[in-house]
Design an enzyme around this catalytic site. Structure first.
Site, PDB file in Angstrom:
ATOM      1  N   LYS A  45       0.806  -1.193   0.000  1.00  0.00           N
ATOM      2  CA  LYS A  45       0.000   0.000   0.000  1.00  0.00           C
ATOM      3  C   LYS A  45       0.858   1.271   0.000  1.00  0.00           C
ATOM      4  CE  LYS A  45      -3.372  -2.235   3.094  1.00  0.00           C
ATOM      5  NZ  LYS A  45      -3.936  -2.159   4.459  1.00  0.00           N
ATOM      6  N   ASP A 105      14.630   0.326   1.928  1.00  0.00           N
ATOM      7  CA  ASP A 105      15.194   0.105   3.256  1.00  0.00           C
ATOM      8  C   ASP A 105      16.318  -0.925   3.117  1.00  0.00           C
ATOM      9  OD1 ASP A 105      15.367   0.228   6.049  1.00  0.00           O
ATOM     10  OD2 ASP A 105      13.803  -1.249   6.360  1.00  0.00           O
ATOM     11  N   PHE A 154      12.204   5.374  11.977  1.00  0.00           N
ATOM     12  CA  PHE A 154      10.950   4.859  11.460  1.00  0.00           C
ATOM     13  C   PHE A 154      10.083   6.020  10.987  1.00  0.00           C
ATOM     14  CE2 PHE A 154       6.952   2.817  10.918  1.00  0.00           C
ATOM     15  CZ  PHE A 154       7.346   1.633  10.326  1.00  0.00           C
ATOM     16  N   ASP A 161       3.117   3.868   6.733  1.00  0.00           N
ATOM     17  CA  ASP A 161       2.307   3.625   7.927  1.00  0.00           C
ATOM     18  C   ASP A 161       3.137   3.163   9.105  1.00  0.00           C
ATOM     19  OD1 ASP A 161       2.832   1.011   6.665  1.00  0.00           O
ATOM     20  OD2 ASP A 161       1.595   0.254   8.300  1.00  0.00           O
TER      21      ASP A 161
HETATM   22  P1  IMP Z   1      12.860  -3.366   2.306  1.00  0.00           P
HETATM   23  O1  IMP Z   1      12.439  -4.616   1.607  1.00  0.00           O
HETATM   24  O2  IMP Z   1      13.583  -3.661   3.601  1.00  0.00           O
HETATM   25  O3  IMP Z   1      13.646  -2.419   1.436  1.00  0.00           O
HETATM   26  O4  IMP Z   1      11.561  -2.676   2.821  1.00  0.00           O
HETATM   27  C1  IMP Z   1      10.788  -1.862   2.070  1.00  0.00           C
HETATM   28  C2  IMP Z   1       9.411  -1.786   2.667  1.00  0.00           C
HETATM   29  O5  IMP Z   1       9.442  -1.727   4.103  1.00  0.00           O
HETATM   30  C3  IMP Z   1       8.713  -0.542   2.193  1.00  0.00           C
HETATM   31  O6  IMP Z   1       7.905  -0.825   1.086  1.00  0.00           O
HETATM   32  C4  IMP Z   1       7.906  -0.121   3.405  1.00  0.00           C
HETATM   33  O7  IMP Z   1       6.602  -0.684   3.301  1.00  0.00           O
HETATM   34  C5  IMP Z   1       8.562  -0.739   4.599  1.00  0.00           C
HETATM   35  N1  IMP Z   1       9.308   0.273   5.369  1.00  0.00           N
HETATM   36  C6  IMP Z   1      10.644   0.381   5.474  1.00  0.00           C
HETATM   37  N2  IMP Z   1      10.989   1.410   6.265  1.00  0.00           N
HETATM   38  C7  IMP Z   1       9.832   1.977   6.659  1.00  0.00           C
HETATM   39  C8  IMP Z   1       9.533   3.110   7.507  1.00  0.00           C
HETATM   40  O8  IMP Z   1      10.402   3.818   8.046  1.00  0.00           O
HETATM   41  N3  IMP Z   1       8.222   3.398   7.677  1.00  0.00           N
HETATM   42  C9  IMP Z   1       7.220   2.673   7.096  1.00  0.00           C
HETATM   43  N4  IMP Z   1       7.462   1.613   6.314  1.00  0.00           N
HETATM   44  C10 IMP Z   1       8.758   1.260   6.102  1.00  0.00           C
END
Ligand code: IMP
Ligand code: MG
Length: 177
Positions: A45, A105, A154, A161
């Site tokens: 989302k 992330d 965060f 969210d």
């Molecule tokens: P990754 O696979 O670790 O790169 O994570 C990416 C996903 O994690 C994003 O699409 C977000 O939904 C979620 N995410 C990572 N950091 C945050 C944050 O600080 N706030 C909210 N969602 C996050």
């Protein structure tokens, strides 16, 4: 502003987001050939607000599609196995495609979805994220277009969210420890 008793601190103002999204749209637009309409694939989302502003900043028609993915296990200890809950409905073979997410992330989500979409043989596949937490990266992946580099905090708002709350906030905040 508070969510469940935790204070939110302003990180990026609505007006700064708006300006940066306009700039990104300009850069991305010049990178497309526009031979036929590009396909913008947004990840649900989190990317829904960013993608809706981004596509409206393009001056020519594009196709919009969505994917919904979930990571197995807990998100803070991402296993790297993501599950596709909803695939795109558009045939992207031979098309120019832009994959859009809210935040990069660890990079696991974007890397896996990138490889998944690559198998559908698009002519070009580019990636765009509004936010990049560079120091958290665990896999070798960089987006072609990045809105803002952000600290390892965060973040909430503008689609992001905290336990499903706060996606509707116009600015981006960090949750105070
Ligand atoms: P990754 O696979 O670790 O790169 O994570 C990416 C996903 O994690 C994003 O699409 C977000 O939904 C979620 N995410 C990572 N950091 C945050 C944050 O600080 N706030 C909210 N969602 C996050
Ligand atoms: Mg997300």
């Amino acid at each position: 502003m508070e969510i469940r008793g935790k204070r939110l601190r302003l990180l990026i103002k609505e007006e700064d987001i708006r300006r940066r999204v306009e700039e990104l749209a300009g850069e991305i637009s010049s990178s497309f050939s526009w031979d036929e309409p590009p396909v913008v694939v947004a990840l649900l989302k989190g990317a829904f607000i960013f993608a809706s502003d981004l596509v409206r900043a393009f001056k020519r028609p594009v196709i919009v599609d969505f994917m919904r993915v979930s990571s197995y296990g807990h998100s803070t200890e991402s296993s790297g196995n993501i599950r596709i809950l909803k695939d795109i409905e558009t045939d992207i073979e031979g098309k120019e495609v832009l994959l859009v997410d809210d935040i990069l992330d660890t990079g696991l989500t974007m890397k896996e979805i990138y490889e998944f979409l690559k198998m559908k043989k698009p002519k070009v596949l580019k990636t765009c994220v509004l936010l990049d937490k560079k120091e958290r990266r665990r896999v070798d992946f960089e987006a072609d277009f990045v809105g803002f580099e952000v600290p390892d905090r965060f973040l909430v708002g503008y689609g992001l969210d905290w336990g499903e709350l706060g996606r509707n906030l116009r600015d981006i905040y960090y949750v105070e420890d």
